[in-house]
Write a protein that holds these residues in place. Structure first.
Motif: not given
Ligand code: HEC
Length: 210
Positions: A38-49, A54-58
């Motif tokens: 699940m974490d990998a899917v979030h990180r794959r589809d979220f683009h930091p801007r 990306m720390d929002r997923f920690d």
């Protein structure tokens, strides 16, 4: 009573007994590898801007446990996590009541933390997204209970002020898998802003209590 009614009664009694005695399932709803996927899917589809990195997923321990056990962790774990969360609240010295007028603006604002916001700019509390607050509120969400008349109902003692401040600072300290954001713990609202919101909920002059 005929046989059929007796059978129905027996089944109903058994069902009630099962509900009353069945323990909470202690097994995690998701395995470690499910969570990693699940974490990998979030990180794959979220683009930091901008400020949205990306720390929002920690996730911290509480978020992981609540995900893993679908918001129903075993009692021992829930107790330990809740104790950690209570310990993480920084209560200010002295007065906990700020300015209710400022608190009202914060409670009614859902602004902040998007990629286009400047670093360090003030955030809103989004309280209206989940709670009814003032009776004059035109629209509000209902995920959380109505807080209309909160101070009138609960009073304004130092214990209530402390609970209200603590709940807003870190809702998971009082209900471990609460969906309410941890406003102070996450740095979304400042100490000053939380005091203003506490006043909005508790001050007798605030529209919440009129
Ligand atoms: C995403 C939804 C959500 C948001 C946003 C939210 N809350 Fe909550 N809140 C809840 C839920 C759900 C509960 C009840 C369950 C619980 O205690 O976790 C709750 C409970 C509370 C309680 C405890 C009520 C009681 O009867 O003891 C207070 C006080 C509170 N919220 C204040 C606020 C304030 C102030 C804000 C804004 C700074 C806010 N909430 C933002 C969902 C939310």
């Amino acid at each position: 009573m005929n046989k059929r009614n007796l059978l129905t009664l027996a089944l109903a009694t058994a069902a009630i007994a099962a509900c009353a005695t069945s323990p909470v399932d202690p097994r995690p709803a998701y395995s470690e590898s499910d969570l990693r996927q699940m974490d990998a899917v979030h990180r794959r589809d979220f683009h930091p801007r901008g400020i949205a990195k990306m720390d929002r997923f920690d996730l911290d321990r509480v978020q992981r446990a609540c995900n893993q056990y679908k918001d129903n962790p075993p009692e021992d774990l829930a107790k330990a996590l809740q104790a950690e969360q209570i310990g993480a609240i920084k209560f200010p010295q002295g007065e906990l009541l700020g300015d209710w007028k400022k608190g009202q603006k914060i409670a009614q604002s859902g602004r902040g933390m998007t990629w286009s916001d400047k670093p360090g700019s003030a955030n809103g509390g989004s309280c209206y997204n989940c709670h009814q607050l003032s009776p004059e509120e035109a629209s509000y969400g209902t995920l959380g209970p109505s807080l209309k008349g909160f101070g009138k109902l609960r009073g304004n003692t130092s214990e209530i002020q402390k609970y209200t401040y603590g709940k807003i600072y870190n809702s998971k300290a009082y209900s471990v898998c609460s969906p309410m954001p941890r406003m102070g713990y996450s740095g979304t609202l400042t100490e000053e802003q939380i005091k203003d919101v506490v006043a909005y909920l508790l001050d007798p002059a605030s529209p919440v209590n009129r």
